[in-house]
Write an enzyme that holds these catalytic residues in place. Structure first.
Site, PDB file in Angstrom:
ATOM      1  N   SER A   8      39.315  39.503  41.258  1.00  0.00           N
ATOM      2  CA  SER A   8      39.261  38.738  40.017  1.00  0.00           C
ATOM      3  C   SER A   8      37.835  38.735  39.449  1.00  0.00           C
ATOM      4  CB  SER A   8      39.783  37.320  40.261  1.00  0.00           C
ATOM      5  OG  SER A   8      39.995  36.647  39.053  1.00  0.00           O
ATOM      6  N   ASP A  18      50.638  39.541  36.796  1.00  0.00           N
ATOM      7  CA  ASP A  18      49.430  38.710  36.831  1.00  0.00           C
ATOM      8  C   ASP A  18      49.396  37.840  35.579  1.00  0.00           C
ATOM      9  OD1 ASP A  18      46.853  37.633  36.821  1.00  0.00           O
ATOM     10  OD2 ASP A  18      45.964  39.434  37.685  1.00  0.00           O
ATOM     11  N   HIS A  63      48.541  37.464  40.521  1.00  0.00           N
ATOM     12  CA  HIS A  63      47.089  37.505  40.430  1.00  0.00           C
ATOM     13  C   HIS A  63      46.393  37.543  41.785  1.00  0.00           C
ATOM     14  CE1 HIS A  63      43.129  37.095  38.729  1.00  0.00           C
ATOM     15  NE2 HIS A  63      42.903  36.031  39.469  1.00  0.00           N
TER      16      HIS A  63
END
Length: 287
Positions: free
Chosen positions: A134, A231, A261
């Site tokens: 991320s 996601d 995610h």
């Protein structure tokens, strides 16, 4: 040219053996003893907490996401994997995160980038494969630009390059003004217990200095970008944008139809480990 590839491992027999060992011990609840938490001091900056396994080169360094820490499933699985192959591994908490010193709300993309570079320069040994999750994927790109000689390959997982900035700018003008008056931007997420991310206006403003998607990205090492089509926090097309802009000729985008995610399901972790194993095999063969 970037390629979208299937999620099937192409590695040699050692790949299956090492990954099977990691996944079997995890599924049975049997864990090798984790590395001890250590702390490294910096002049006038918060101490950083980290865990390290010494071993062969190239090493692997894990960069967690926004508000996350070094003790998540992906970070722990990577330690077990690197230990099984005898490769060095470093995972750590950014300032204001996890066990590190500092105030979370005072952190910025720039300050966390400095954390990554410090760990690369002072704690990690030799060239590294950076694995960024991320926001860690954004920091991974920034670190690779700043330390090309120490970066052998990149593996982004749900890479959030420029994400805070682009998402905020996509909001209606009136909504942006309201958040600016409040001094923070809050938006929903399934990735923490609060169910919301809180991002300060100071972080957003500073983050504009570190955006990478507006021009070619001067990274020439192998790049692998894993992203889930489901996601809900960071759109998968960001990984495609990264792939289009990096200058490397060795870029794969790996999309998981059911991937979300955090990418912490068993098959997600298996894919991550396979991908890193393939890179280690490729880099050691080239050496």
């Amino acid at each position: 040219m970037a390629a979208v590839v299937l999620t099937q491992c192409r590695g040699a027999a050692r790949c299956y053996g090492a990954v099977h060992c990691v996944l079997t011990t995890r599924s049975q609840g049997v864990r090798q003893k984790s590395s001890a938490v250590q702390y490294v001091s910096r002049p006038d900056l918060p101490k950083l907490a980290y865990r390290r396994v010494k071993g062969k080169s190239p090493g692997v360094m894990f960069l967690p996401g926004y508000g996350s820490n070094m003790n998540g499933p992906k970070a722990e699985a990577l330690e077990e994997f690197c230990r099984s192959l005898g490769h060095s591994y470093v995972r750590f908490d950014y300032s204001g995160h996890g066990a590190s010193e500092g105030v979370f709300s005072e952190g910025t993309i720039g300050s966390w980038k400095k954390d990554v570079l410090f760990m690369m320069d002072e704690v990690a040994e030799g060239p590294q494969i950076l694995v960024g999750s991320s926001m860690g994927g954004w920091l991974m790109l920034l670190a690779a630009i700043a330390r090309p000689e120490k970066t052998k390959a990149l593996v982004g997982i749900s890479t959030a390059a420029d994400h805070f900035v682009t998402e905020f700018k996509s909001l209606p003008l009136q909504t942006r003004k309201e958040f600016e008056e409040q001094g923070v931007w809050k938006f929903p997420t399934k990735c923490n217990e609060e169910g919301v991310y809180t991002v300060s206006m100071d972080l957003l403003k500073e983050a504009e200095n570190h955006c990478v998607l507006q021009s070619p990205i001067p990274i020439t090492c192998p790049v692998r970008l894993i992203h889930g089509l489901k996601d809900e926090d960071v759109p998968w097309h960001i990984s495609m944008q990264v792939a289009e802009r990096v200058l490397s000729n060795d870029v794969d985008v790996i999309l998981r139809r059911q991937g979300q995610h955090r990418m912490t399901d068993k098959d997600d972790i298996k894919l991550m480990v396979y991908t890193i194993d393939d890179l280690i095999d490729k880099l050691t063969t080239m050496a």
